[in-house]
Design an enzyme around this catalytic site. Structure first.
Site, mmCIF file in Angstrom:
data_model
loop_
_atom_site.group_PDB
_atom_site.id
_atom_site.type_symbol
_atom_site.label_atom_id
_atom_site.label_comp_id
_atom_site.label_asym_id
_atom_site.label_seq_id
_atom_site.Cartn_x
_atom_site.Cartn_y
_atom_site.Cartn_z
ATOM 1 N N ASP A 133 -47.170 17.091 -40.244
ATOM 2 C CA ASP A 133 -47.275 18.503 -39.877
ATOM 3 C C ASP A 133 -48.753 18.823 -39.712
ATOM 4 O OD1 ASP A 133 -47.285 21.218 -39.549
ATOM 5 O OD2 ASP A 133 -46.214 21.685 -41.416
ATOM 6 N N ASN A 172 -54.885 15.923 -29.111
ATOM 7 C CA ASN A 172 -54.056 16.360 -27.997
ATOM 8 C C ASN A 172 -53.048 17.432 -28.397
ATOM 9 O OD1 ASN A 172 -52.340 16.032 -25.434
ATOM 10 N ND2 ASN A 172 -50.935 15.301 -27.039
ATOM 11 N N TYR A 210 -54.459 32.081 -27.059
ATOM 12 C CA TYR A 210 -54.517 30.713 -26.542
ATOM 13 C C TYR A 210 -55.917 30.394 -26.027
ATOM 14 C CZ TYR A 210 -53.628 26.679 -23.528
ATOM 15 O OH TYR A 210 -53.678 25.445 -22.914
ATOM 16 N N LYS A 267 -58.722 27.447 -27.561
ATOM 17 C CA LYS A 267 -59.301 26.363 -26.765
ATOM 18 C C LYS A 267 -60.816 26.513 -26.632
ATOM 19 C CE LYS A 267 -55.548 24.024 -25.830
ATOM 20 N NZ LYS A 267 -55.352 22.658 -26.368
#
Length: 240
Positions: A53, A80, A147, A151
């Site tokens: 996890d 990733n 989001y 990033k």
């Protein structure tokens, strides 16, 4: 002796392509993912699956302790694992925000912490590749702000670690793809997906194997002199 490569989110569409590319380059790949069933289906020589996890920092620590015991160290880390939750600002639930940051940024942060310790003293230039997103830079596309923030934070970490560990011969780069055909397409409405693909200059989404080839390049000796870079892959869509 095969290099030891760790790939997070290994059971997903992008993860499987990256695993395949690194194995073809004679790395022994340790795949981390919460999807135990998906990992089991990837079983083969040269691949070690670990159900982890990645939103749990202690679980990440335990996984890398096991990697050290089994393999002695780490030569390559590919962060990733990630997803995109689609609630719109200002109605983003607190829990969704926390989960977005935990998977897209915090997991990579903790993996870097653990991996760099296991990279010290290894031969050659060791590599960290963070899978970011074009959404951190292109504000014309639909990506929601939590989001984008996750990033952008990941790319800032890339630059910091690249500078911090340059003399230790640890190269750290981000790859920031635009529309790539992965299971994340399933979170988009048909209309949004069609509009996004229509904006791509080649008239199609990119394929996971194409992104994996860039990972392979950075991990190869040709990538030894690249560090601290955010490599944007978008078919030239956002050139101004």
């Amino acid at each position: 002796m095969n290099r030891i490569a760790v790939v997070t989110g290994a059971a997903g569409g992008m993860g499987r392509a990256i695993v395949a590319r690194l194995m073809s380059d004679e790395c022994h790949v340790v795949g981390l993912d919460v999807d135990a069933h998906g990992l089991e289906g990837m079983a083969q020589a040269g691949f070690t699956e670990m159900c982890v996890d990645l939103m749990d920092a202690s679980a990440i620590g335990a996984a890398f302790a096991q990697i050290k015991a089994d393999h002695g160290g780490v030569d390559v880390l590919v962060n990733n694992a990630g997803t995109c939750f689609m609630s719109e600002f200002p109605d983003i639930p607190v829990d969704e925000f926390e989960r977005q940051m935990a998977l897209n940024f915090s997991a990579a942060f903790h993996c870097c912490q653990a991996a760099i310790k296991l990279m010290m003293g290894r031969d050659g230039v060791r590599k960290i590749v963070n899978i970011s997103s074009n959404g951190a830079y292109n504000f014309d596309v639909f990506d929601p702000p939590h989001y984008r923030a996750s990033k952008a934070a990941l790319d800032n970490l890339t630059k910091d670690l690249a500078r911090r560990f340059a003399t230790d011969k640890i190269a750290v780069n981000s790859i920031a793809p635009a529309m790539t055909e992965t299971p994340l397409f399933g979170v988009l409405s048909e209309d949004v997906l069609a509009k996004a693909i229509a904006q791509m200059p080649h008239g199609r989404a990119m394929q996971p194997s194409e992104i994996a080839d860039w990972v392979g390049f950075l991990v190869s000796p040709a990538g030894d002199i690249s560090s601290g870079n955010v490599i944007i892959l978008n078919q030239g869509r956002d050139v101004r």
